[in-house]
Scaffold this active site. Structure first.
Site, PDB file in Angstrom:
ATOM      1  CB  THR A   1      -1.213  35.107  21.666  1.00 60.17           C
ATOM      2  OG1 THR A   1      -0.140  36.005  21.362  1.00 60.17           O
ATOM      3  CG2 THR A   1      -0.909  34.426  22.980  1.00 60.17           C
TER       4      THR A   1
ATOM      5  CG  ASP B   1      -7.474  43.406  20.250  1.00 62.59           C
ATOM      6  OD1 ASP B   1      -6.363  43.112  19.792  1.00 62.59           O
ATOM      7  OD2 ASP B   1      -8.084  44.442  19.900  1.00 62.59           O
ATOM      8  CB  SER B   2      -5.539  45.232  25.537  1.00 66.47           C
ATOM      9  OG  SER B   2      -4.244  44.831  25.225  1.00 66.47           O
TER      10      SER B   2
ATOM     11  CG  PHE C   1       4.268  46.844  27.318  1.00 67.49           C
ATOM     12  CD1 PHE C   1       3.790  46.272  28.484  1.00 67.49           C
ATOM     13  CD2 PHE C   1       3.402  46.910  26.220  1.00 67.49           C
ATOM     14  CE1 PHE C   1       2.492  45.776  28.564  1.00 67.49           C
ATOM     15  CE2 PHE C   1       2.104  46.411  26.289  1.00 67.49           C
ATOM     16  CZ  PHE C   1       1.656  45.837  27.470  1.00 67.49           C
ATOM     17  N   GLY C   2       4.695  49.918  26.038  1.00 72.27           N
ATOM     18  CA  GLY C   2       3.610  50.663  25.377  1.00 72.27           C
ATOM     19  C   GLY C   2       3.403  52.056  25.969  1.00 72.27           C
TER      20      GLY C   2
ATOM     21  CG  ASP D   1       2.804  50.413  30.971  1.00 70.44           C
ATOM     22  OD1 ASP D   1       1.581  50.483  30.776  1.00 70.44           O
ATOM     23  OD2 ASP D   1       3.396  49.338  31.175  1.00 70.44           O
TER      24      ASP D   1
ATOM     25  CE  LYS E   1       0.682  47.313  32.756  1.00 70.94           C
ATOM     26  NZ  LYS E   1       1.428  47.236  31.507  1.00 70.94           N
TER      27      LYS E   1
ATOM     28  CG  HIS F   1      -5.850  47.047  30.536  1.00 73.25           C
ATOM     29  ND1 HIS F   1      -4.714  47.456  31.197  1.00 73.25           N
ATOM     30  CD2 HIS F   1      -5.453  46.744  29.268  1.00 73.25           C
ATOM     31  CE1 HIS F   1      -3.691  47.432  30.361  1.00 73.25           C
ATOM     32  NE2 HIS F   1      -4.121  46.991  29.182  1.00 73.25           N
TER      33      HIS F   1
HETATM   34  P1  IMP Z   1      -2.357  43.956  22.608  1.00 72.28           P
HETATM   35  O1  IMP Z   1      -3.723  43.816  22.004  1.00 72.28           O
HETATM   36  O2  IMP Z   1      -2.271  43.404  24.006  1.00 72.28           O
HETATM   37  O3  IMP Z   1      -1.268  43.447  21.712  1.00 72.28           O
HETATM   38  O4  IMP Z   1      -2.093  45.535  22.796  1.00 72.28           O
HETATM   39  C1  IMP Z   1      -2.101  46.443  21.690  1.00 72.28           C
HETATM   40  C2  IMP Z   1      -1.378  47.722  22.047  1.00 72.28           C
HETATM   41  O5  IMP Z   1      -2.069  48.405  23.100  1.00 72.28           O
HETATM   42  C3  IMP Z   1       0.036  47.526  22.580  1.00 72.28           C
HETATM   43  O6  IMP Z   1       0.975  47.464  21.515  1.00 72.28           O
HETATM   44  C4  IMP Z   1       0.241  48.795  23.406  1.00 72.28           C
HETATM   45  O7  IMP Z   1       0.581  49.879  22.571  1.00 72.28           O
HETATM   46  C5  IMP Z   1      -1.143  49.043  23.975  1.00 72.28           C
HETATM   47  N1  IMP Z   1      -1.273  48.415  25.300  1.00 72.28           N
HETATM   48  C6  IMP Z   1      -2.053  47.351  25.637  1.00 72.28           C
HETATM   49  N2  IMP Z   1      -1.914  47.044  26.939  1.00 72.28           N
HETATM   50  C7  IMP Z   1      -1.035  47.925  27.436  1.00 72.28           C
HETATM   51  C8  IMP Z   1      -0.476  48.116  28.743  1.00 72.28           C
HETATM   52  O8  IMP Z   1      -0.728  47.380  29.717  1.00 72.28           O
HETATM   53  N3  IMP Z   1       0.403  49.135  28.864  1.00 72.28           N
HETATM   54  C9  IMP Z   1       0.736  49.965  27.838  1.00 72.28           C
HETATM   55  N4  IMP Z   1       0.271  49.822  26.612  1.00 72.28           N
HETATM   56  C10 IMP Z   1      -0.622  48.809  26.396  1.00 72.28           C
END
Ligand code: IMP
Length: 208
Positions: free
Chosen positions: A11, A73-74, A156-157, A159, A185, A190
């Site tokens: 990353t 990836d999440s 963020f996101g 949350d 948290k 996850h």
């Molecule tokens: P990434 O793959 O970790 O970049 O996550 C992709 C998107 O999933 C992020 O831009 C958030 O919108 C959402 N996301 C992933 N993990 C979290 C978290 O722990 N809290 C809130 N949103 C999350």
């Protein structure tokens, strides 16, 4: 089991690198960043699954660096929306949108879904690749539900709209992730669940 003493974190996000390095610090495996190796890659996440996207990122970075690399990836999966926003979590509202845009779209999509039917989960998949070979992958989840309106200023996101089912004491919870401290948290998330499995794999790898 594959043998290695150094792996690349796939990353370019400096905040993620710092957070992940801290969790993997005790494993004895050296974690290097793309910048430290002079590697410049920005893979497109075109897969339809978290695992697929984690593999794309890990293998492209590994091929560029010549050492094993891992990527995470999440995203958020909502039952009433058949798993959406899923792999589109970061750009659910539209390309280039803000977290607030995403939360507004999500709350709007669920406006007719009553409490009790707003189940959701966060998913994080970590894939470790050596070139195009997948060496191992780890999946962490956090189950909860989508609040009726956003609450809290932390994180963020999604949350502010996500209420985990349980807190770290395994007690029923009513707070959103954005109302929890970073430490609270991290004890249930996850991402930390997947990272703990990955850390344990790395420790075993080094001592096998
Ligand atoms: P990434 O793959 O970790 O970049 O996550 C992709 C998107 O999933 C992020 O831009 C958030 O919108 C959402 N996301 C992933 N993990 C979290 C978290 O722990 N809290 C809130 N949103 C999350």
């Amino acid at each position: 089991m594959a043998e290695f003493s150094k792996i690349l974190i796939a990353t370019n996000n400096a905040h993620k690198i710092e957070e992940i390095r801290a969790i993997l610090a005790g494993t004895g495996i050296e974690i290097v960043s793309p910048r430290e190796l002079g590697v410049e890659v920005d893979p497109e996440e075109t897969a339809s699954t978290f695992k697929g996207n984690a593999i794309i990122k890990a293998s492209e970075f590994s091929l560029a660096a010549g050492i094993p690399a891992f990527a995470d990836d999440s995203g958020l999966c909502v039952d009433a929306l058949e798993g959406a926003p899923g792999v589109y979590s970061s750009r659910y509202a539209f390309e280039g949108c803000t977290f607030e845009d995403n939360n507004n779209k999500l709350l709007d999509a669920l406006k007719d879904v009553p409490e009790g039917k707003r189940n959701a989960k966060f998913v994080c998949v970590i894939s470790l690749c050596d070139g195009r070979n997948l060496l191992s992958d780890f999946r962490g989840e956090l189950s909860g539900s989508i609040a009726i309106s956003p609450k809290g200023d932390n994180g963020f996101g999604y949350d502010p709209v996500f209420v985990p089912d349980f807190d770290k004491m395994r007690s029923r919870n009513t707070r959103t992730l954005a109302e929890m401290t970073k430490k609270e948290k991290n004890s249930i998330s996850h991402r930390s669940n997947a990272l703990k499995m990955f850390a344990s794999y790395l420790r075993n790898q080094l001592h096998s």
